[in-house]
Write a protein that holds these residues in place. Structure first.
Motif, PDB file in Angstrom:
ATOM      1  N   GLU A  34       0.752  -1.336   0.084  1.00 13.36           N
ATOM      2  CA  GLU A  34       0.123  -0.080   0.022  1.00 13.36           C
ATOM      3  C   GLU A  34       0.868   1.117   0.166  1.00 13.36           C
ATOM      4  O   GLU A  34       0.388   2.371  -0.558  1.00 13.36           O
ATOM      5  N   PHE A  35       2.307   1.161   0.354  1.00 10.05           N
ATOM      6  CA  PHE A  35       3.110   2.402   0.560  1.00 10.05           C
ATOM      7  C   PHE A  35       3.362   2.714  -0.930  1.00 10.05           C
ATOM      8  O   PHE A  35       3.578   2.009  -1.874  1.00 10.05           O
ATOM      9  N   PRO A  36       3.407   4.235  -1.275  1.00 11.66           N
ATOM     10  CA  PRO A  36       3.686   4.728  -2.486  1.00 11.66           C
ATOM     11  C   PRO A  36       5.183   4.465  -2.631  1.00 11.66           C
ATOM     12  O   PRO A  36       5.921   5.282  -2.333  1.00 11.66           O
ATOM     13  N   HIS A  37       5.751   3.163  -3.312  1.00  8.08           N
ATOM     14  CA  HIS A  37       6.953   2.934  -3.573  1.00  8.08           C
ATOM     15  C   HIS A  37       7.020   1.987  -4.674  1.00  8.08           C
ATOM     16  O   HIS A  37       6.126   1.215  -4.907  1.00  8.08           O
ATOM     17  N   ASN A  38       8.426   2.015  -5.404  1.00  8.21           N
ATOM     18  CA  ASN A  38       8.332   1.308  -6.682  1.00  8.21           C
ATOM     19  C   ASN A  38       9.085   0.014  -6.371  1.00  8.21           C
ATOM     20  O   ASN A  38       9.754  -0.709  -7.441  1.00  8.21           O
ATOM     21  N   TRP A  39       9.053  -0.611  -5.262  1.00  9.55           N
ATOM     22  CA  TRP A  39       9.958  -1.953  -5.023  1.00  9.55           C
ATOM     23  C   TRP A  39       9.386  -2.984  -6.029  1.00  9.55           C
ATOM     24  O   TRP A  39       8.495  -3.061  -6.089  1.00  9.55           O
ATOM     25  N   GLN A  40      10.540  -3.874  -6.136  1.00  6.38           N
ATOM     26  CA  GLN A  40      10.186  -4.873  -7.057  1.00  6.38           C
ATOM     27  C   GLN A  40      10.390  -6.282  -6.554  1.00  6.38           C
ATOM     28  O   GLN A  40       9.337  -7.187  -6.903  1.00  6.38           O
ATOM     29  N   TYR A  41      10.897  -6.424  -5.371  1.00 10.50           N
ATOM     30  CA  TYR A  41      10.763  -7.875  -4.670  1.00 10.50           C
ATOM     31  C   TYR A  41      10.624  -7.589  -2.977  1.00 10.50           C
ATOM     32  O   TYR A  41      11.172  -6.518  -2.448  1.00 10.50           O
ATOM     33  N   TYR A  42      10.329  -8.493  -2.533  1.00 10.30           N
ATOM     34  CA  TYR A  42       9.695  -8.426  -1.088  1.00 10.30           C
ATOM     35  C   TYR A  42      10.786  -9.475  -0.458  1.00 10.30           C
ATOM     36  O   TYR A  42      10.840 -10.719  -0.939  1.00 10.30           O
ATOM     37  N   VAL A  43      11.342  -8.910   0.780  1.00 10.31           N
ATOM     38  CA  VAL A  43      12.304 -10.049   1.525  1.00 10.31           C
ATOM     39  C   VAL A  43      11.839  -9.847   2.904  1.00 10.31           C
ATOM     40  O   VAL A  43      11.534  -9.071   3.436  1.00 10.31           O
ATOM     41  N   ASN A  44      11.748 -11.219   3.657  1.00 10.52           N
ATOM     42  CA  ASN A  44      11.147 -11.175   4.765  1.00 10.52           C
ATOM     43  C   ASN A  44      12.369 -11.825   5.863  1.00 10.52           C
ATOM     44  O   ASN A  44      12.917 -12.898   5.434  1.00 10.52           O
ATOM     45  N   ILE A  45      12.581 -11.093   6.872  1.00 10.95           N
ATOM     46  CA  ILE A  45      13.888 -11.530   7.646  1.00 10.95           C
ATOM     47  C   ILE A  45      13.104 -11.457   9.209  1.00 10.95           C
ATOM     48  O   ILE A  45      12.249 -10.580   9.406  1.00 10.95           O
ATOM     49  N   VAL A  46      13.851 -11.766  10.185  1.00 11.30           N
ATOM     50  CA  VAL A  46      13.542 -11.477  11.684  1.00 11.30           C
ATOM     51  C   VAL A  46      14.908 -10.906  12.317  1.00 11.30           C
ATOM     52  O   VAL A  46      15.979 -11.215  11.760  1.00 11.30           O
ATOM     53  N   GLY A  47      14.662 -10.232  13.542  1.00 12.25           N
ATOM     54  CA  GLY A  47      15.746  -9.641  14.240  1.00 12.25           C
ATOM     55  C   GLY A  47      16.804 -10.611  14.456  1.00 12.25           C
ATOM     56  O   GLY A  47      17.834 -10.056  14.787  1.00 12.25           O
ATOM     57  N   SER A  48      16.695 -11.840  14.638  1.00  8.21           N
ATOM     58  CA  SER A  48      17.765 -12.573  15.260  1.00  8.21           C
ATOM     59  C   SER A  48      18.764 -13.156  14.095  1.00  8.21           C
ATOM     60  O   SER A  48      19.517 -13.912  14.336  1.00  8.21           O
ATOM     61  N   GLU A  49      18.431 -12.676  12.817  1.00  9.43           N
ATOM     62  CA  GLU A  49      19.256 -13.167  11.688  1.00  9.43           C
ATOM     63  C   GLU A  49      20.386 -12.125  11.345  1.00  9.43           C
ATOM     64  O   GLU A  49      20.181 -10.999  11.823  1.00  9.43           O
ATOM     65  N   PHE A  50      21.243 -12.560  10.811  1.00 13.83           N
ATOM     66  CA  PHE A  50      22.186 -11.615  10.095  1.00 13.83           C
ATOM     67  C   PHE A  50      22.548 -12.013   8.717  1.00 13.83           C
ATOM     68  O   PHE A  50      22.726 -13.317   8.210  1.00 13.83           O
ATOM     69  N   VAL A  51      23.012 -11.229   7.714  1.00 12.87           N
ATOM     70  CA  VAL A  51      23.322 -11.248   6.392  1.00 12.87           C
ATOM     71  C   VAL A  51      24.597 -11.983   6.412  1.00 12.87           C
ATOM     72  O   VAL A  51      25.503 -11.892   7.133  1.00 12.87           O
ATOM     73  N   LEU A  52      24.695 -12.906   5.173  1.00 14.72           N
ATOM     74  CA  LEU A  52      25.778 -13.606   4.749  1.00 14.72           C
ATOM     75  C   LEU A  52      26.554 -12.852   3.595  1.00 14.72           C
ATOM     76  O   LEU A  52      27.452 -13.015   3.267  1.00 14.72           O
ATOM     77  N   ILE A  53      25.600 -12.175   2.900  1.00 11.31           N
ATOM     78  CA  ILE A  53      26.014 -11.403   1.713  1.00 11.31           C
ATOM     79  C   ILE A  53      25.499  -9.990   1.815  1.00 11.31           C
ATOM     80  O   ILE A  53      24.424  -9.659   2.582  1.00 11.31           O
ATOM     81  N   SER A  54      26.029  -9.044   0.970  1.00 10.19           N
ATOM     82  CA  SER A  54      25.349  -7.624   0.843  1.00 10.19           C
ATOM     83  C   SER A  54      24.129  -7.655   0.061  1.00 10.19           C
ATOM     84  O   SER A  54      23.973  -8.483  -0.692  1.00 10.19           O
ATOM     85  N   ASN A  55      23.531  -6.397   0.171  1.00 15.49           N
ATOM     86  CA  ASN A  55      22.410  -6.342  -0.692  1.00 15.49           C
ATOM     87  C   ASN A  55      22.716  -6.228  -2.172  1.00 15.49           C
ATOM     88  O   ASN A  55      21.680  -6.812  -2.912  1.00 15.49           O
ATOM     89  N   SER A  56      23.797  -5.556  -2.556  1.00 12.67           N
ATOM     90  CA  SER A  56      24.102  -5.653  -3.802  1.00 12.67           C
ATOM     91  C   SER A  56      24.056  -7.202  -4.667  1.00 12.67           C
ATOM     92  O   SER A  56      23.811  -7.521  -5.479  1.00 12.67           O
ATOM     93  N   GLU A  57      24.532  -7.911  -3.698  1.00 14.19           N
ATOM     94  CA  GLU A  57      24.863  -9.464  -4.107  1.00 14.19           C
ATOM     95  C   GLU A  57      23.487 -10.308  -4.025  1.00 14.19           C
ATOM     96  O   GLU A  57      23.416 -10.804  -5.243  1.00 14.19           O
ATOM     97  N   LEU A  58      22.659  -9.711  -3.152  1.00 15.49           N
ATOM     98  CA  LEU A  58      21.236 -10.234  -3.417  1.00 15.49           C
ATOM     99  C   LEU A  58      20.611  -9.948  -4.798  1.00 15.49           C
ATOM    100  O   LEU A  58      19.976 -10.878  -5.288  1.00 15.49           O
ATOM    101  N   VAL A  59      20.806  -8.281  -5.096  1.00 16.25           N
ATOM    102  CA  VAL A  59      20.111  -8.053  -6.159  1.00 16.25           C
ATOM    103  C   VAL A  59      20.791  -8.769  -7.503  1.00 16.25           C
ATOM    104  O   VAL A  59      20.032  -8.928  -8.460  1.00 16.25           O
ATOM    105  N   ARG A  60      21.946  -8.846  -7.388  1.00 16.18           N
ATOM    106  CA  ARG A  60      22.812  -9.520  -8.644  1.00 16.18           C
ATOM    107  C   ARG A  60      22.093 -11.059  -8.778  1.00 16.18           C
ATOM    108  O   ARG A  60      21.817 -11.320 -10.002  1.00 16.18           O
ATOM    109  N   LYS A  61      21.790 -11.717  -7.695  1.00 15.50           N
ATOM    110  CA  LYS A  61      21.150 -12.981  -7.702  1.00 15.50           C
ATOM    111  C   LYS A  61      19.785 -12.824  -8.131  1.00 15.50           C
ATOM    112  O   LYS A  61      19.231 -13.745  -8.893  1.00 15.50           O
ATOM    113  N   LEU A  62      19.052 -11.770  -7.564  1.00 12.43           N
ATOM    114  CA  LEU A  62      17.421 -11.615  -8.005  1.00 12.43           C
ATOM    115  C   LEU A  62      17.480 -11.539  -9.545  1.00 12.43           C
ATOM    116  O   LEU A  62      16.367 -11.734 -10.284  1.00 12.43           O
TER     117      LEU A  62
END
Length: 437
Positions: A191-219
């Motif tokens: 509902e938020f006015p934004h042009n996002w293309q992919y949705y990612v769900n995470i929880v506070g007790s997790e931490f990333v193994l790769i950067s956002n840019s690496e995730l985008v590359r995979k997407l």
């Protein structure tokens, strides 16, 4: 032979482990410097050159000073947040690379405790061009909620791309409330006015193994209209989750029932009843997979607005670990002439009900090309150096070499009360810097 190989591989660690065992018997764990040495040796054995400031320490005192500096740095940031001194927070914000800007993301983050861990996770994934919704547990203590609210307020003053969910719900382990928390956040992100293309769900007790840019590359390599969703056919033990209805103990949602050291999030899990479950909507084959996904906006709109999705959402309310079945099942469903646009009109929705859904399992392999979350379970090959809680390894610095071998977007599970240094090191290794306050 596999077990023997592992024994030989880490034979050089026996002196360290012997000393560690003695210190544990005496009521203490391995020292900071000793732990650092063990991790460095394991990394060398795996031909990994990754390092962080803590792993470069040269003495016990040096190691303790680095850990103390890291903790004081966070406490300073925490003080700035509580005092509404936003500059120090905003100055740490990472900006997206040109590649990231091409594929804006939206994130939901479920959180119920441990502000330090949540802060580290959010700092790692936050970018001004993306969109973020934090779904809090209604049972979280007031101090935690205040800190999260003030952090969001700081970031929102400049970027207006992060908010706390309008509705706070009681999040309970293994309960359908975890799915509801995800979907409440996702609906607001749509509902938020934004042009996002992919949705990612995470929880506070997790931490990333790769950067956002690496995730985008995979997407960008995705060859389907959905994204990354873990899909498996459920084995018999998993199928037991929907033979009978599950319900919460009295007082569980309010947190008034019995609690553990970590709160009622874990203690008041759903209990099986004697009531048989009805068949799934349209007799769907219920699939199974890890809860973490990266899904396209079209599929995100489908899981929120399509009538079959709504039916499945209701049916899963009394199913154990519903969040592990919702996305994988719907990912296999194709209904002819479904309108995937954000503004599904009522006429089309009514027409969709006339269509007979079927499931296509032929593209499952594409959907699982990349795992969105990794976990070390009690029965896995990995020896847990941290703590086992509910059959999951809560990770420590000694687990770092094994963590770095995993391929996924986030790793589960971290707790700053147990060992904040493992996340600090991961952050430095992934982003190649040692952040100063």
């Amino acid at each position: 032979m596999k077990g023997l190989y592992r024994c030989k591989r880490y034979f050089y660690l026996l002196p360290f482990l012997f000393i560690s065992t003695l210190t544990l018997m005496m009521g203490t764990g391995p020292g900071c410097f000793e732990t650092s040495l063990m991790v460095r040796r394991m990394l060398l054995d795996q031909n990994l050159n990754n390092t962080c400031k803590l792993l470069k320490c040269r003495s016990e005192e040096d190691c303790k000073n680095i850990k103390e500096e890291n903790q004081l740095r966070f406490q300073k940031l925490q003080s700035d947040i509580l005092s509404n001194r936003c500059y120090s927070i905003l100055s740490r914000v990472k900006h997206g690379t040109p590649e990231e800007l091409e594929v804006p993301l939206s994130f939901s983050i479920l959180a119920h405790r441990d502000f330090q861990q949540l802060f580290n996770l959010l700092e790692a994934v936050y970018r001004p061009h993306n969109l973020y919704c934090i779904q809090l547990d209604s049972k979280s203590d007031a101090a935690f909620v205040k800190q999260v609210s003030l952090l969001v307020q700081c970031l929102s003053e400049v970027h207006n791309n992060i908010f706390i969910s309008k509705k706070s719900i009681s999040l309970i382990w293994q309960h359908s409330s975890l799915l509801e928390g995800d979907l409440l956040a996702l609906q607001q992100l749509l509902e938020f006015p934004h042009n996002w293309q992919y949705y990612v769900n995470i929880v506070g007790s997790e931490f990333v193994l790769i950067s956002n840019s690496e995730l985008v590359r995979k997407l960008k390599t995705v060859r389907n209209n959905i994204g990354f969703v873990d899909i498996q056919f459920p084995h018999s033990q998993v199928q037991d989750r929907w033979k009978y209805s599950y319900e919460l103990t009295k007082g569980a949602e309010s947190g008034k029932a019995d609690t553990t050291l970590f709160g009622s999030y874990y203690k008041n899990v759903p209990r099986v009843t004697s009531s048989l479950k009805s068949l799934p909507p349209k007799n769907l084959t219920i699939m199974y997979g890890i809860k973490n996904v990266a899904i396209s906006r079209k599929f995100a709109d489908y899981v929120i607005n399509d009538e079959l999705s709504k039916e499945l959402r209701v049916w899963l309310k009394d199913v154990l670990v519903a969040v592990e079945h919702f996305y994988p099942t719907l990912a296999t469903v194709f209904i002819k002439n479904i309108n995937y646009n954000s503004n599904i009109n009522n006429n089309n929705s009514t027409e969709n009900l006339k269509q007979i859904p079927f499931q296509d399992f032929s593209f499952n392999k594409d959907l699982v090309e990349f795992q969105m979350r990794k976990t070390f379970w009690l029965n896995s090959d990995h020896y847990c150096y941290g703590q086992i809680r509910r059959e999951i390894c809560v990770l420590s610095l000694l687990d770092l070499p094994a963590i770095l071998q995993e391929k996924g977007f986030v790793m589960n599970k971290f707790d700053s009360d147990l060992d904040p240094s493992v996340v600090t090191c991961l952050n430095e290794m992934i982003y190649g810097l040692d952040k100063e306050a």
